[in-house]
Design an enzyme around this catalytic site. Structure first.
Site, PDB file in Angstrom:
ATOM      1  N   THR A   1      19.412  36.060 -67.741  1.00  0.00           N
ATOM      2  CA  THR A   1      19.642  36.001 -69.194  1.00  0.00           C
ATOM      3  C   THR A   1      20.449  34.778 -69.601  1.00  0.00           C
ATOM      4  OG1 THR A   1      21.589  37.426 -68.923  1.00  0.00           O
ATOM      5  CG2 THR A   1      19.509  38.502 -69.463  1.00  0.00           C
ATOM      6  N   CYS A   2      21.208  34.209 -68.656  1.00  0.00           N
ATOM      7  CA  CYS A   2      21.988  33.010 -68.989  1.00  0.00           C
ATOM      8  C   CYS A   2      21.071  31.837 -69.322  1.00  0.00           C
ATOM      9  CB  CYS A   2      22.896  32.614 -67.829  1.00  0.00           C
ATOM     10  SG  CYS A   2      24.010  33.933 -67.286  1.00  0.00           S
ATOM     11  N   PHE A   3      19.905  31.800 -68.672  1.00  0.00           N
ATOM     12  CA  PHE A   3      19.017  30.650 -68.825  1.00  0.00           C
ATOM     13  C   PHE A   3      17.665  31.025 -69.414  1.00  0.00           C
ATOM     14  CE2 PHE A   3      21.662  30.211 -64.966  1.00  0.00           C
ATOM     15  CZ  PHE A   3      22.501  29.199 -65.404  1.00  0.00           C
TER      16      PHE A   3
ATOM     17  N   GLY B   1      24.802  34.676 -70.189  1.00  0.00           N
ATOM     18  CA  GLY B   1      24.107  35.947 -70.306  1.00  0.00           C
ATOM     19  C   GLY B   1      25.036  37.145 -70.309  1.00  0.00           C
TER      20      GLY B   1
END
Length: 870
Positions: free
Chosen positions: A837-839, A564
């Site tokens: 936001t990474c996942f 993210g």
């Protein structure tokens, strides 16, 4: 001895050939008897021969094993059983079942008419119509069925049929007659043919079909890409005969018998090398417009595809060049034939990680055949093999330090050039050269195949390049962008892990602590200065580090980069770089696209770094909000810009030049323009440029206006930005030079990789979203949430995507591929929604009302910036 001396050399050679032929025929007959004994037996239930299938203690074997065993038994002169009258061979039974009606009709016909056309050893259009008329008058089509079965099941007969020239050579006819005399009433199995083939030497094989190359002296000379078969005649014959259902069955059965023998000929006898006319039979069979029908899909077409795959590369190239002259409808018919077979086999089987689609011979063979049709579609389209970017750039600098493999005396395993398809080399044409194919590239994509393809396994086969395992990545045209992107993802990740392992081992050898990641620590307010300076140092000192996994850290923020943070980093960098105030790119208000500024004050190093950023985005699976015309991606792939590309990048100029080309009056008298053009610099001052030497003195006329247009286009798209683009392309290739990117993707798909999909289908996003922490699809908050999201404006929807995923663009394949998760984050509260936001995870409290939910959500997506730890 004296008598032998008196024989002429021709007589002696003829007798030797005859003796050799008889010897081979006897050997082949014995091998076939052994094979029949191993597969079907002698029929005696009390048989004691351990090498007979009728023996109670005999262990059954498959056809290939039986063929090899038959050859061994022939060499040791093993015992042969006497045939038992009660036993009927399987091949004979099959023949009777498939042609029972034909045999009964044959008996009646012989008694009634006494004419069976046994003297027909090859077919012409006239001969077919003669037999057809005879059958129609007698109301019995058995003679024609038998002729079709005999000719279309024999490679030698079919090769001679439907020739453009009427006469055939004596060698061809003699060879065919000998073949008919030696032929048994029942067709032999393919494996028996293979066993006999392994025993014969190359000299014996060549005399089997006759020396066709010598015979061609008696017929018209043909060019390297010409064929001797009359295609129009074949189409007329098929059109007349396929309407009759009985005749269609004859074609079907004949193809079942023909294909294994053809596969045997091509595999063991090098038949095409000795007789290029062997290609005729593939041309003839492929003109059958019923190949896609269900009757063919079960056995006949798969067998034929397996045979067709055995064609040598030269023959495939010749066939492709022939098909490239076909109409779009003909190409589509052949494409649909192979697509039908692939789809039928996919949906009629259950493929998974243990039962791989890569192991299905019929699907693999059909895909290889479809590749030939694909290249015919490319070659037959609008092709431009010129205007290639000259690869005169300096080589990408290598690391000044030794890698671990080099320390150990080995080269790096992954250091390979880009893969090139052998057919592209044979044809001298690449997919990139095709501006417009005969039928669209999208029609070659097979979605059912993409659904069952295990891409992790397929990628392994692609990298290992073994003959035993087929990879569909070698046929990228059949894969959609999502599947190819997954293959590219595996390639990038494996390369990252490889660099990480190398770094760790290198540290152990050197005793130095090295970073296994490409770590960038930047200040949010000075992101360009920090990032580009760091990347410039890496590019100069050790370019291999660019292939490590990117890890971004914003100074003063707690965010951990699991993807993210990198997304936001790229987003911020792109916003800064493409700011028109910086002057690296110009912005066209009409097209909403950016172009390289030919008057930019920035150094080549700056453009190199922009290319690195673009390459890193692809390498790290991040989407960028960049807006380039398609010609940029074509140039990145190695093609120069031409006049046609101006329509996308400079539409006003394109229309002006197009009007010049179409002007019906006198260009010289009416327009009074020369080969000198005017450009403006960064400050708006005019600059003159001669497209040719002394261009200001050369008027443009009706005769040279096309040259002017080409030179003008070349200047705008290539020469004026040559320095900037070469640096940009160099930076891009620093990251992607070992990637299969160019092999797998077309320019349109490269744009999709970098920019993502422009279509934001939030309905698809809702259907694929998962829920956690107590929420379900039927929860009141969830239903209200989606009502609010669907009511957002386009700008608000992009802000929402930016907030939850780190980018405001949809991934390759659309929002349905995003796999977003909405998790419950406690009861009603005044806190704002948050996200990982990474996942792609949205943490949503259970707000008490729809109005509060909307107010909190809008505030979160509008003012979201920065990372923290929850």
């Amino acid at each position: 001895m004296a008598t032998a001396c008196k024989r002429s050399p021709g007589e002696s050679q003829s007798e030797d050939i005859e003796a050799s032929r008889m010897k081979r025929a006897a050997a082949k007959h014995l091998i076939e008897r052994y094979y029949h004994q191993l597969t079907e037996g002698c029929g005696n239930e009390a048989c004691t021969n351990e090498f007979c299938a009728s023996c109670p203690t005999f262990l059954r074997m498959d056809n290939n094993a039986a063929a090899i065993k038959a050859l061994e038994l022939y060499k040791i002169n093993a015992k042969l059983c006497d045939p038992h009258p009660s036993k009927k061979g399987a091949s004979s039974a099959y023949l009777e079942n498939s042609k029972g009606a034909s045999n009964n009709s044959e008996i009646k016909m012989n008694k009634k008419e006494g004419k069976d056309f046994k003297d027909v050893i090859y077919l012409t259009e006239e001969k077919v119509y003669e037999i057809y008329e005879f059958c129609r008058e007698s109301e019995d089509y058995s003679p024609l069925i038998r002729v079709i079965g005999r000719i279309f099941s024999s490679a030698e007969a079919l090769v001679l049929s439907f020739r453009k020239v009427k006469q055939h050579t004596k060698e061809e006819l003699k060879s065919l007659q000998e073949k008919d005399e030696d032929k048994d009433e029942d067709e032999k199995e393919k494996a028996a043919c293979s066993a006999a083939a392994m025993e014969e030497d190359s000299e014996a094989s060549s005399s089997r079909m006759g020396d066709s190359s010598q015979g061609d002296n008696n017929v018209q000379k043909l060019g390297p890409d010409d064929v001797t078969v009359d295609i129009d005649a074949i189409r007329r014959v098929y059109s007349s005969l396929l309407a009759n259902e009985k005749l269609e069955t004859a074609f079907l059965n004949a193809l079942v018998y023909l294909s294994p023998n053809v596969e045997c000929d091509l595999t063991y006898h090098n038949v095409y090398t000795r007789d290029p006319n062997y290609l005729n039979l593939f041309i003839i069979v492929m003109e059958n417009s019923n190949l896609h029908s269900p009757e063919y899909l079960e056995m006949a077409l798969p067998l034929f595809c397996k045979a067709m795959c055995k064609l040598p590369l030269e023959a495939q190239g010749k066939l492709i060049r022939l098909w490239s002259k076909y109409s779009a409808d003909q190409i589509r018919r052949m494409m649909e034939t192979f697509q039908q077979l692939i789809t039928y086999k996919v949906i009629s089987n259950e493929f998974n990680s243990r039962n791989l689609v890569n192991d299905d011979d019929a699907i693999v063979a059909a895909s290889k055949c479809l590749k030939m049709v694909y290249y015919a579609n490319v070659v037959g389209g609008d092709v431009d093999t010129n205007h290639n970017e000259e690869d005169d750039e300096e080589p990408i600098p290598e690391s000044s330090e030794l890698t671990l493999q080099e320390l150990l005396g080995d080269e790096r395993r992954n250091k390979k050039g880009p893969r090139v398809d052998p057919l592209e080399t044979e044809l001298g044409v690449k997919t990139l050269d095709c501006r417009k194919p005969l039928i669209s590239f999208e029609e070659f994509i097979n979605e059912p195949l993409n659904d069952v393809l295990e891409m992790d396994k397929d990628y392994t086969f692609f990298k290992v390049e073994t003959e035993n395992k087929f990879s569909f990545m070698t046929c990228p045209f059949i894969l959609n962008a999502v599947t190819k992107n997954l293959g590219l993802y595996y390639d990038n990740r494996i390369r990252m892990y490889s660099e990480r392992r190398i770094t760790v081992l290198y540290s152990l050898v050197q005793g130095q602590q090295l970073n296994p990641y490409l770590r960038l620590k930047v200040r949010r307010d000075h992101i360009i200065d920090d990032a580009l300076v760091r990347l410039e140092m890496i590019a100069m000192e050790n370019p291999a580090d660019l292939k490590k996994q990117l890890y971004v850290e914003f100074e003063g923020e707690q965010g951990v980069d699991e993807g993210g943070v990198s997304k936001e980093f790229f987003q911020l960098v792109v916003e800064e770089i493409f700011n028109p105030d910086i002057g690296m790119f110009t912005y066209d208000e009409a097209t909403k696209l950016f172009w390289f500024n030919p008057s930019s004050f920035e150094t080549e190093g700056q453009f190199t770094l922009i290319g690195i950023v673009l390459g890193l985005a692809i390498y790290n699976n991040c989407i960028l909000d960049v807006h380039f015309p398609m010609v940029v991606y074509r140039k990145l792939m190695g093609k120069k810009g031409t006049f046609r590309d101006l329509g996308d990048s400079h539409p006003v100029l394109y229309q002006s030049l197009k009007d010049l080309l179409e002007y019906e009056g006198s260009v010289e008298d009416d327009m009074m323009i020369t080969f000198q053009i005017s450009q403006t610099d960064l400050f708006g001052n005019p600059m003159m440029y001669d497209l040719k030497e002394n261009g200001d003195k050369i008027p443009i006329t009706n005769e040279n206006r096309k040259e002017f247009v080409n030179l003008y286009s070349d200047y705008i798209l290539n020469k004026s930005v040559e320095k900037q683009f070469k640096a940009f392309r160099r930076g891009f290739h620093m990251v992607t030079n070992e990637s299969p990117l160019k092999y797998l993707f077309r320019p349109e798909e490269i744009e999709l990789l970098i920019c993502g999909s422009r279509n934001l289908d939030f309905q698809a996003l809702e259907e694929t979203t998962e829920y956690d922490g107590g929420y379900t699809r039927e929860s009141v908050v969830i239903r209200e949430f989606w009502e609010i999201v669907h009511s957002f404006t386009d700008e608000q929807k992009r802000l929402f995507l930016q907030f939850t995923t780190g980018t405001d663009r949809a991934p390759v394949g659309g929002l349905g591929k995003l796999k977003m998760i909405i998790a419950k984050n406690g009861p009603d509260t005044e806190r704002l929604p948050t996200s990982h936001t990474c996942f792609n995870v949205l943490l949503l409290p259970e707000y008490s009302s729809k109005e509060k939910l909307k107010e909190r959500l809008l505030k979160a997506i509008t003012y979201a910036k920065g990372f923290g730890m929850l």
